[in-house]
Design an enzyme around this catalytic site. Structure first.
Site, short mmCIF file in Angstrom:
data_model
loop_
_atom_site.label_atom_id
_atom_site.label_comp_id
_atom_site.label_asym_id
_atom_site.label_seq_id
_atom_site.Cartn_x
_atom_site.Cartn_y
_atom_site.Cartn_z
N LYS A 277 0.84 -1.20 0.00
CA LYS A 277 0.00 0.00 0.00
C LYS A 277 0.88 1.25 0.00
O LYS A 277 1.91 1.29 0.69
CB LYS A 277 -0.90 -0.03 1.26
CG LYS A 277 -1.97 1.07 1.28
CD LYS A 277 -2.89 0.93 2.50
CE LYS A 277 -4.00 1.98 2.49
NZ LYS A 277 -4.92 1.84 3.64
N SER B 52 -10.00 2.18 2.72
CA SER B 52 -9.04 2.86 1.87
C SER B 52 -8.07 1.95 1.14
O SER B 52 -7.45 2.36 0.16
CB SER B 52 -8.23 3.83 2.72
OG SER B 52 -7.43 3.12 3.64
N SER C 100 -10.48 -0.01 6.94
CA SER C 100 -9.81 0.07 5.64
C SER C 100 -9.14 -1.20 5.15
O SER C 100 -8.67 -1.26 4.02
CB SER C 100 -8.77 1.19 5.66
OG SER C 100 -9.40 2.45 5.56
#
Lengths: 505, 95, 492
Positions: free
Chosen positions: C78, C158, C182
């Protein structure tokens, strides 16, 4: 820490200024109310929340870790020693140590504040109320309350003179540990404020928690000044930021108090603001950049857990504290019979008091105090030497005093010997011997000198029989003829006998 | 509690985010929408409740007072939009 | 082997150990898949050269019978994780061009254990979002589509890049972060497994901060075993993060398959919210039955402050983010928009650098912390947070794990909720309380919606009891036997 100060300023303080500390205005006398926030850099190797060096004077941005530069994802880890230093300082200020304290973020934007917030302690500081006893020149003592002491990060430095349109930012200082020491508004004159900073610095140096070096910025003061008519409620205060010498603190207060009085006497009012002291003009001026209302949005720093201390650890620090100035002063007075004044002068620096004690050990303490605080400190001052740079050791000064005590030299000759010691670092005995300065105690030699003076002044001998105090004239003549080396006691004895006076006359 | 445009301007200033006049109304509306919704916390009786200060119940670890970071001048300035001679360079700051 | 990218992390690991495949082959296959999957927009940075270099080094070790637990396994990272000398932007314009000179602790742990980095995965800007639509680099497209529709759906957020990449076979597993859901919500939206560990289990050092008291790193994987393996490498105490906890990392994989007979499962009654689709409710009931069938006992529990979790979160998280994001000021890294003085530079830089959602949260956070409002909002929220944590503590005095749905709906269409922040926030209704209390949670795919979209069940565990959580998750996985996969329409 503006808001904290106003909280306790609202509470009426008991202390009133002495009449001689009041300022005369057009409309009567005014009282000055002073509170100080001192920022003292913690003596430590590494910064408060990072492993960067705190050393002064390094090249720009060479002592900056990723944490200090507030790179994304960086986290603070607290330096245990800085915490201990704060506890040590709190104990030295006879203050309450809070076993649980909390780090908060103080949010504001400034280029030398890389995180966009300063990690500080707002609601729960590590140290609570304490006190500092000031020793005033006239022998009075004044007790100033300490409101709190907390740990926080220092900011970096912006240089404005490198470029016409740009500022240059150096983060070497960013994150260095500071102790903010907040006094109660207990001071009533510039003298007291100066004495406060002086005493605080002495205590910090005794403790080894701050080097107190104001030129390098290790100790800075924010001074809160307000004025009022005696007995009336507190006036609006102004905060003079970052005053970095004890002399400037006095000047800034005197200027600021008169400025406020002038405004009030002309019917105006004081607006609460932050001001800067300009050493060149001796004036204070409003800080433009701080005009905008501050809203620091304090909240507990979620990157740090509450700081919890064990009572045992605090006790261990307490047990390891050195003797502090007030205790040392009391001991010097009781142990050596010193005057409070001499004791105060001696404890101003631990090294000076140590020097004195080394000299006084096993000797006449009063004589030792006179020599240390008089000729010795006088010489240091004159030559601009610190106590560490002294060319005369405590052992040598002790030996000099021994020479006086055992009658080898007179006090007057001793001053001459001391000057020579200070210049050359030689031992006093050697100087006395080499320069033939020992007192003449030989009865025959002195008697001959006396006989010569008596023989040359028969009229004076006659007069002395009527006015015995004229004997002093003979003593002077005899000392003159022996270049001051004749032992005065022996001179007095023989002279009295020869003139037919009682020797204790 | 309701946020007006003046308040939006003030908090945008505190947050150092430029906001155009024509954005104020919409922003105020959005913030009020969220604020009205969080108002419901008022229903909760929190008397005698300590605020949560950390999500982990452990004692804070501390570091030793040891310098372990060497000169990182190049590393800490290499991403800077403007730097010179190892300094960060910013528009003039007036005190 | 033809379907290299169909292997699980555990399968690939075993094949590498047995020398049936090489890391170079495996990594090459993934890089090829990634290239073909550009329409999904899962990756924002591809580090192909670095990947091949790392793969070669792993092959050399594997050839000698050496290597760590993740040796040669290609992963996606990420973009919130700082990776040394590799562009790291948190998918924000304000971090334009930022290449950290340091590596986050969690990714460093992965490289220590031999993993290979394929690239950086898209996410909502600064992890603020539930649909991956707030990224400066554009939305990620969910590899799943509704039956008979080619409407583009969100992959959740997210960690939308992470969930989409794992679901579409663009990495073996991915790192993600979870502040309010998330990891778990995107996993539920993509038929993957997402594990949010206990707060303090993984170091936060080097991960771009959103809300420090809530952020936690964790993995998204194809199955429970893969997330267990990932967590084993990611977790651990870090001296650089004071909030990381100093306790041994257990062998998470070892507990999988252990019996859950006698395990006590709680069903929080407050999670049965109004307007929840029937099929989510049915899925939940099926989950209860599966656990019962595996020998667990099930009982209803109460978490009375559940309805206050979201409003609490939307005070605490923005407050922390408003402060955490103050460092993005155009001075030391990232974007700078020149101004006539320092304040003007700050204001222009931050206005241009932050997207609408980030700006909204920064303003919201600034407001709730500002003078006169702190007590009413922030302090109040932190007190309610204590009550929410207390609810869980009481529930866990009766039961070992809690079972809930992960999200109140399946994946929705891109653009569907962008105009209404509140309806977007409601996506996290089941996941947010877990973050507020610092507990571990996992989302396991458990079935399909009537539209053919994956749905997830969430298990919530006691602090630092990821083992029980994984054991129960594995039991659900076995019972659900979720085999569905998205069609690779993006390759067409």
């Amino acid at each position: 820490m503006t808001t904290m100060v106003s909280d306790f300023e609202r509470t009426m303080r008991k202390r009133e200024a002495r009449p001689e500390d009041l300022i005369k205005g057009q409309t009567g006398d005014w009282e000055i109310i002073l509170g100080l926030e001192v920022h003292a850099q913690v003596t430590s190797n590494a910064k408060l929340f990072s492993a960067s060096s705190t050393k002064f004077g390094a090249e720009q941005n060479t002592q900056v870790s990723f944490v200090d530069a507030a790179m994304p994802g960086m986290l603070p880890v607290i330096n245990r020693y800085c915490v201990e230093q704060a506890v040590r300082t709190g104990l030295g200020l006879k203050a309450q140590i809070n076993l649980r304290s909390v780090f908060d973020r103080k949010n504001y934007f400034y280029p030398d504040l890389p995180q966009g917030y300063q990690i500080s302690q707002y609601k729960h500081p590590i140290v609570g109320e304490g006190e500092v006893v000031l020793d005033m020149k006239d022998g009075r003592t004044v007790t100033v309350g300490i409101e709190r002491l907390h740990l926080e990060q220092d900011a970096g430095k912006s240089l404005h003179d490198q470029h016409p349109a740009m500022s240059f930012v150096d983060l070497n200082r960013s994150g260095v540990a500071l102790m903010e020491i907040v006094s109660k508004p207990d001071m009533r004159s510039a003298d007291e404020a100066r004495a406060y900073v002086t005493k605080l610095r002495t205590i910090l140096r005794y403790l080894g928690t701050c080097d107190g070096n104001m030129e390098e910025g290790s100790l800075r003061a924010d001074v809160n000044v307000s004025v009022r008519k005696p007995g009336t409620p507190l006036g609006t205060r102004c905060e003079i930021k970052n005053v970095n010498s004890i002399r400037f603190i006095g000047q800034a207060i005197e200027y600021e108090a008169r400025r406020q009085i002038e405004i009030l006497e002309e019917g105006g009012s004081i607006s609460q603001e932050t001001r800067l002291f300009d050493p060149k003009t001796g004036e204070t001026r409003s800080m433009r950049s701080k005009e905008e209302a501050h809203d620091y949005r304090y909240f507990p720093d979620p990157d740090l857990l509450p700081l919890e201390l064990l009572q045992d650890d605090v006790d261990a620090i307490k047990a390891s504290l050195p003797e502090l100035p007030d205790e040392k002063k009391a001991r010097l007075i009781s142990e050596y019979g010193l005057s409070p004044y001499d004791a105060t002068v001696l404890v101003g620096e631990a090294a000076r008091a140590d020097f004195f004690e080394a000299v006084a050990k096993g000797r006449d303490a009063k004589l030792a105090a006179n020599w240390v605080t008089g000729d010795f400190f006088g010489a240091l001052n004159r030559e601009g030497h610190s106590i560490e740079e002294t060319p005369v050791t405590a052992k040598q000064l002790g030996e000099l005093i021994d020479l006086i005590s055992d009658g080898t030299i007179s006090g007057r000759i001793a001053k001459q010997v001391f000057d020579s010691m200070y210049k050359t670092g030689r031992d006093p005995a050697k100087i006395v011997k080499d320069e033939g300065l020992q007192q003449v105690t030989d009865f025959g030699e002195i008697e001959a000198a006396i006989d010569a003076v008596i023989a040359a002044n028969p009229d004076k001998v006659e007069q002395t029989k009527v006015k015995p105090q004229l004997a002093a004239w003979f003593v002077g003549q005899i000392m003159k003829s022996t270049s001051g080396k004749a032992n005065p006691r022996v001179v007095n004895e023989i002279l009295a006998r020869k003139l037919g006076l009682s020797s204790d006359g | 509690m309701s946020v007006d445009q003046k308040t939006v301007r003030h908090i945008a200033r505190l947050a150092r985010i430029a906001v155009r006049d024509d954005e104020l109304e919409a922003l105020a509306k959005e913030l009020n929408g969220i604020l009205d919704w969080v108002e419901q916390l008022g229903e909760v009786d929190t008397s005698g409740v300590e605020p949560m200060t950390s999500a982990v119940a452990v004692a804070m670890k501390m570091r030793d007072d040891v310098v372990a970071v060497q000169n990182l001048q190049a590393e800490v300035t290499r991403n800077a939009p403007n730097s010179e001679d190892g300094f960060y360079v910013v528009p003039k700051v007036v005190e | 082997m033809s379907d290299l990218t169909k292997l699980t992390l555990a399968g690939a690991r075993d094949a590498l150990k047995k020398k049936e495949i090489t890391s170079t082959e495996l990594t090459g296959a993934y890089l090829k898949e990634m290239e073909a999957a550009a329409p999904l927009n899962a990756y924002v940075t591809v580090t192909a050269d670095k990947a091949m270099e790392m793969a070669k080094a792993s092959d050399a070790k594997l050839a000698k019978g050496e290597g760590g637990p993740l040796e040669g396994l290609p992963l996606g990272i990420k973009d919130l994780y700082c990776t040394k000398d590799v562009l790291t932007t948190a998918c924000s314009h304000i971090l334009d061009g930022f290449k950290p000179a340091y590596e986050s602790t969690v990714t460093a742990n992965l490289w220590r254990d031999g993993a290979v980095m394929l690239g950086k995965l898209n996410n909502d800007e600064f992890a603020m979002g539930s649909s991956n639509e707030t990224s400066h680099y554009g939305s990620v497209v969910n590899p799943w589509r509704r039956k008979g529709s080619d409407a583009k759906l969100v992959p959740g957020g997210s960690s939308g890049g992470s969930s989409a990449a794992v679901a579409a076979g663009l990495c073996l597993a991915a790192t993600a972060t979870d502040t309010g859901g998330s990891i778990r919500q995107p996993a539920a939206f993509t038929g993957t497994v997402g594990l949010k560990p206990t707060y303090g289990r993984c170091s936060r050092w080097g991960i771009v901060a959103f809300a420090s008291s809530l952020d936690q790193a964790g993995p998204i994987g194809r199955d429970v075993r893969d997330t267990a393996i990932m967590l084993g490498s990611m977790a651990g105490h870090d001296e650089k993060d004071t909030t990381s906890v100093d306790r041994a990392v257990p062998d998470y994989e070892a507990v999988l398959g252990q019996s859950i007979k006698g395990l006590s499962v709680g069903i929080p009654k407050e999670y049965r919210v109004d307007g929840m689709p029937g099929e989510i409710d049915e899925l939940w009931t099926r989950g209860i039955e599966w656990l019962k069938a595996a020998g667990a006992t099930v009982k209803e529990v109460s978490l009375p402050h559940t309805k206050y979790a979201l409003p609490t979160y939307y005070i605490v998280a923005p407050a922390e983010c408003s402060s955490n994001l103050a460092r993005y000021d155009g001075v030391r890294y990232g974007l700078r928009v020149d101004g006539h003085d320092i304040t003007d530079m700050y204001e222009k830089t931050r206005a241009a650098g932050f997207g609408a959602e980030v700006r909204r949260r920064v303003l919201m956070g600034t407001y709730v912390l500002s003078a006169g409002y702190y007590d009413a909002y922030y302090l109040k929220a932190q007190k309610v947070r204590s009550l929410i944590a207390r609810d869980f503590a009481e529930a866990f005095s009766e039961v070992d794990v809690l079972l809930t749905p992960t999200a109140p709906s399946a994946a929705f269409a891109i653009g569907e909720k962008t105009d209404d922040p509140l309806s977007m926030y409601l996506n996290d209704v089941f996941t947010v309380p877990v973050n507020l209390a610092g507990l571990p949670g996992i989302s396991v795919p458990a079935g399909l919606s009537s539209d053919g979209l994956p749905l997830g069940l969430q298990l919530i565990g006691r602090t630092f009891d990821e083992e029980t959580l994984l054991k129960a998750a594995y039991a659900i996985e076995q019972a659900a036997d979720f085999k569905a996969a998205p069609e690779a329409w993006w390759k067409a």
